[in-house]
Write a protein that holds these residues in place. Sequence first.
Motif, short mmCIF file in Angstrom:
data_model
loop_
_atom_site.label_atom_id
_atom_site.label_comp_id
_atom_site.label_asym_id
_atom_site.label_seq_id
_atom_site.Cartn_x
_atom_site.Cartn_y
_atom_site.Cartn_z
N GLN A 250 9.95 -2.64 -9.42
CA GLN A 250 8.90 -2.93 -10.38
C GLN A 250 8.12 -1.68 -10.78
OE1 GLN A 250 6.44 -5.96 -8.60
NE2 GLN A 250 8.20 -7.36 -8.29
N LEU A 251 7.89 -0.79 -9.80
CA LEU A 251 7.07 0.40 -10.05
C LEU A 251 7.89 1.66 -10.28
CD1 LEU A 251 4.30 -0.37 -7.41
CD2 LEU A 251 4.15 -0.62 -9.89
N ASN A 252 9.20 1.47 -10.44
CA ASN A 252 10.11 2.56 -10.76
C ASN A 252 10.08 3.67 -9.71
OD1 ASN A 252 12.10 3.65 -12.39
ND2 ASN A 252 10.63 4.93 -13.53
N ILE A 253 10.14 3.27 -8.44
CA ILE A 253 10.16 4.20 -7.31
C ILE A 253 11.56 4.21 -6.68
CG2 ILE A 253 9.32 4.55 -4.93
CD1 ILE A 253 7.34 5.45 -6.93
N ASN B 229 0.83 -1.22 0.00
CA ASN B 229 0.00 0.00 0.00
C ASN B 229 0.86 1.26 0.00
OD1 ASN B 229 -2.33 -1.53 0.06
ND2 ASN B 229 -2.55 -1.45 2.28
N ILE B 230 1.93 1.24 0.79
CA ILE B 230 2.80 2.42 0.87
C ILE B 230 3.48 2.67 -0.47
CG2 ILE B 230 4.92 3.32 1.93
CD1 ILE B 230 4.01 1.76 4.49
N VAL B 231 3.93 1.61 -1.11
CA VAL B 231 4.59 1.76 -2.42
C VAL B 231 3.60 2.31 -3.45
CG1 VAL B 231 5.71 0.54 -4.33
CG2 VAL B 231 6.30 -0.03 -1.97
N GLU B 232 2.37 1.85 -3.41
CA GLU B 232 1.35 2.36 -4.34
C GLU B 232 1.09 3.84 -4.10
OE1 GLU B 232 -2.03 -0.14 -3.79
OE2 GLU B 232 -1.07 -1.91 -4.70
N ILE B 233 1.04 4.25 -2.84
CA ILE B 233 0.84 5.67 -2.53
C ILE B 233 2.04 6.48 -3.00
CG2 ILE B 233 0.55 7.35 -0.65
CD1 ILE B 233 -0.82 5.09 0.95
N ALA B 234 3.24 5.94 -2.84
CA ALA B 234 4.45 6.62 -3.28
C ALA B 234 4.45 6.85 -4.79
CB ALA B 234 5.69 5.81 -2.88
N VAL B 235 3.92 5.88 -5.52
CA VAL B 235 3.80 6.02 -6.98
C VAL B 235 2.91 7.21 -7.31
CG1 VAL B 235 2.90 4.98 -9.09
CG2 VAL B 235 4.21 3.59 -7.47
N LEU C 47 11.30 -7.39 -0.15
CA LEU C 47 10.00 -7.10 -0.76
C LEU C 47 9.89 -5.63 -1.12
CD1 LEU C 47 7.09 -7.87 -1.52
CD2 LEU C 47 6.44 -7.44 0.87
N MET C 48 10.32 -4.76 -0.22
CA MET C 48 10.27 -3.33 -0.48
C MET C 48 11.11 -2.97 -1.71
SD MET C 48 9.20 -0.28 0.36
CE MET C 48 8.76 -0.11 2.10
N LYS C 49 12.31 -3.52 -1.79
CA LYS C 49 13.19 -3.24 -2.93
C LYS C 49 12.57 -3.73 -4.24
CE LYS C 49 17.41 -3.74 -0.17
NZ LYS C 49 18.56 -4.63 0.11
N ASP C 50 12.02 -4.94 -4.21
CA ASP C 50 11.44 -5.52 -5.42
C ASP C 50 10.25 -4.69 -5.91
OD1 ASP C 50 13.31 -7.51 -5.29
OD2 ASP C 50 11.96 -9.00 -4.39
N LEU C 51 9.36 -4.31 -5.01
CA LEU C 51 8.18 -3.53 -5.39
C LEU C 51 8.57 -2.17 -5.94
CD1 LEU C 51 5.80 -4.36 -2.39
CD2 LEU C 51 5.52 -5.10 -4.77
N CYS C 52 9.53 -1.54 -5.30
CA CYS C 52 9.98 -0.21 -5.77
C CYS C 52 10.62 -0.31 -7.15
CB CYS C 52 10.96 0.40 -4.77
SG CYS C 52 10.19 0.96 -3.24
#
Length: 273
Positions: free
Chosen positions: A82-85, A51-57, A75-80
């Motif tokens: 993937q979403l170019n954060i 959820n936090i990564v989505e909000i950051a996007v 997990l945090m690194k992978d999600l970021c």
Amino acid sequence: MKNLKIFVVSDSVGETGEQVVKAAATQFRPNFDGVIIRRFPHISSDDHIRNIVEIAVMQDAIIAFTLVEKRKRQLMKDLCQQLNIDCIDLLGPVIELFSRKLDEQPLEEPGLVHKLDEDYFKKVEAIEFAVKYDDGRDPRGILLSDVVLIGVSRTSKTPLSQYLAHKRYKVANVPIVPEVEPPEELFQVDPRKCFGLVISPEKLHAIRKERLIALGLSDDAIYAKKDRIEKEIAYFYKVVEKLGCEVIDVTNKAVEETANDIIERLERLKNMS
């Protein structure tokens, strides 16, 4: 002027991450102009991270995180990614370096630093309390204390108070003197947290004589006379009976032994309630 938004994500309170982010941000914006820092503390689940990564996007934010669990950091690194954060792991590299150097695995338990800090400040607070309410100098402390010690002079009330304070107990101690009425507050506390300290007249006589000599006084003063000591102890027992508190004979006990005795009794009381 460009704005800078940073999400500080932590499995604890996030203080460490926020301080690092602020230290870096002041190198560019000393007054934090255009800098927005949002803290996300106590992150405990994968869904929180997602959820936090989505909000950051959506808000074009950078994520700075202090997560002690390796799986969550990954997990945090992978999600970021993937979403170019943009994200930065503030704690992981240090933990991994220490792990290699020590050849040990980390506990991965959040909030340990704050537990240590809290424990330290509780100890300091208890020590200051024991000093402030030593020797009956302020009876108001009796009602605020975890433990109340009473006894005639030279029954180790002060050193025992300090020892218990180092165990994080707030202790007030009150001298019992026949010519002085005990403070009213003493009769308002739970007698189960009040402990009377008694010592054999012979031992007390010897201790008081040594005390007088150490002070450069005559050892035949009333303070050290046997009939005076017996009078004080008799009065002490009258007060104890009125209070209904327990009595501990400290004649042949070290301070540590008496303290452990009191702590055990308090723990039993806590388990019963």
